[in-house]
Design an enzyme around this catalytic site. Structure first.
Site, PDB file in Angstrom:
ATOM      1  N   ASP A   1       0.807  -1.230   0.000  1.00 53.02           N
ATOM      2  CA  ASP A   1       0.000   0.000   0.000  1.00 53.02           C
ATOM      3  C   ASP A   1       0.837   1.276   0.000  1.00 53.02           C
ATOM      4  O   ASP A   1       0.332   2.354   0.343  1.00 53.02           O
ATOM      5  CB  ASP A   1      -0.963  -0.009   1.198  1.00 53.02           C
ATOM      6  CG  ASP A   1      -2.102  -0.984   0.967  1.00 53.02           C
ATOM      7  OD1 ASP A   1      -2.555  -1.097  -0.189  1.00 53.02           O
ATOM      8  OD2 ASP A   1      -2.530  -1.634   1.928  1.00 53.02           O
TER       9      ASP A   1
ATOM     10  N   ASP B   1      -7.192  -4.281  -4.398  1.00 55.42           N
ATOM     11  CA  ASP B   1      -6.829  -2.965  -3.850  1.00 55.42           C
ATOM     12  C   ASP B   1      -5.499  -2.471  -4.414  1.00 55.42           C
ATOM     13  O   ASP B   1      -5.255  -1.277  -4.548  1.00 55.42           O
ATOM     14  CB  ASP B   1      -6.694  -3.020  -2.318  1.00 55.42           C
ATOM     15  CG  ASP B   1      -7.600  -4.036  -1.647  1.00 55.42           C
ATOM     16  OD1 ASP B   1      -8.067  -4.952  -2.343  1.00 55.42           O
ATOM     17  OD2 ASP B   1      -7.825  -3.925  -0.459  1.00 55.42           O
TER      18      ASP B   1
END
Ligand code: GLY
Length: 392
Positions: A113, A172
């Site tokens: 991320d 994601d």
């Protein structure tokens, strides 16, 4: 004097018209976000503690440290609020919360991320200030993220510390590719572009099902590096449709289409959006998983609506066909309008912009609460919409 006043009133009316969509006062909603972000910042004085969620019955953000995957969203909100207002106090706050995230660019990759963390903070900061130090940090962060790329699989490894799955890649992660594309076009290695493009290609044939619903996670064998199966870790079941996963896909593929000019990426985003839109409930804000059998007695996910709205606005910007443009812009507008209704706005109840997001339902975590990334993408959607209106 009278003439000046007359001109001022006309200008005000014109600017009001350009920032208004039927039933939605974009400027008023942006102002709401700016005011709330500014006043929340006054209560958040530790620069390495980042708002994440507001538990039920509480009013203030619960924070996490800089290594949490959501750390970039709060400085990102402050940068957007500065962009909207030009308020120097907000800019100072944005800088204050951006700087500690440098650590993520300059330590080994502990999660996939890095794009969320660094691009939302330093990326927006560089876009708005041109601060050269920020630019190098973004490029360094892209190099760090690229260390998770496995060329035998063709994807960036998600969750490197998770031992539950073999090589895995989650939907994601599509969002983190923006960091790689940006770095490759702004002084970083060309290889970063190739990695991002390859990752998107591989996910198109593994994470996305034939009917353009999607899995959350693609699992790959660590001996043959072949795709083994799809699972839906944060959703109701492996064959269900987790709402935010689909939203990440819509946004991720639209962004990849913008960066590469590839029509197959744009078509993929459109088809993911069509599935998402065809399954929305009456108030158009999705339940956390479209297949939860408890619907309608289960929680909504405002964050999925906000992410999907940004993705659909991007589709509308990229397509040349007027009818298609209208279709996705109107779908995005419906999401933003409903998020901007009394049912979803927090108002004075707490520090967030929006109520009713769901983080990790199977784990019983962050169910029906304000979550920071819902606010980030809501403000992003409002700003995108305002820019599109001004161009028309
Ligand atoms: N990236 C984790 C989530 O969407 O919850």
């Amino acid at each position: 004097m009278k003439t000046n006043l007359f001109i001022a009133v006309i200008l005000l009316l014109l600017s009001g018209c350009s920032a208004k969509e039927e039933g939605l006062d974009i400027t008023q909603n942006i102002d709401y976000c700016v005011d709330k972000a500014k006043s929340a910042a006054q209560t958040l004085d530790a620069p390495d503690k980042y708002p994440r969620n507001i538990p039920d019955g509480e009013t203030n953000w619960k924070t996490k440290g800089v290594r949490d995957w959501t750390s970039g969203f709060w400085p990102g909100i402050l940068w957007y609020a500065y962009e909207a207002s030009g308020d120097e106090e907000i800019k100072k706050q944005a800088e204050k919360f951006t700087q500690p995230i440098e650590l993520i660019a300059h330590s080994s990759a502990q999660n996939h991320d890095i794009g969320f963390m660094v691009y939302c903070s330093f990326g927006n900061g560089y876009r708005l200030t041109g601060n050269e130090a920020y630019k190098q940090i973004i490029i360094d962060a892209a190099d760090t993220l690229a260390t998770l790329f496995n060329p035998k699989v063709g994807t960036i490894l998600s969750w490197p510390r998770n031992k539950q799955y073999q090589h895995n890649t989650i939907m994601d992660n599509m969002m983190n590719l923006e960091l790689l594309f940006w770095a490759s076009k702004n002084g970083g290695e060309k290889e970063l572009y190739d990695i991002a493009e390859k990752h998107a290609e591989t996910c198109m044939t593994t994470l996305i099902r034939p009917d353009f619903s999607s899995y959350h996670v693609a699992i790959f064998d660590t001996l043959t590096w072949q795709f083994v199966k799809g699972v839906t870790h944060q959703g109701y079941a492996d064959d269900s449709q987790w709402a935010r996963g689909q939203a990440w896909g819509i946004y991720g593929y639209a962004m990849c289409a913008r960066e590469t000019g590839r029509t197959d990426f744009l078509e993929t985003s459109q088809k993911l959006a069509d599935v998402f839109n065809s399954r929305l409930p009456e108030d158009v804000i999705p339940f956390w998983d479209f297949d939860d059998p408890a619907i309608p007695n289960t929680s909504k996910d405002a964050s999925a609506a906000a992410v999907a709205a940004c993705g659909m606005l991007q589709i509308a910007e990229l397509t040349n066909d007027e009818a298609t443009k209208e279709k996705y812009k109107n779908a995005a507008l419906a999401l933003i309008e409903n998020l901007s209704s009394e049912k979803y706005l927090s108002g004075d109840a707490n520090q967030a912009f929006l109520l009713h997001s769901t983080g990790h339902h199977p784990k019983g975590s962050e169910i029906d609460v304000p979550i920071i990334y819902a606010d980030y993408y809501y403000l992003e959607a409002l700003l995108k919409l305002k820019k599109m209106e001004e161009l028309n």
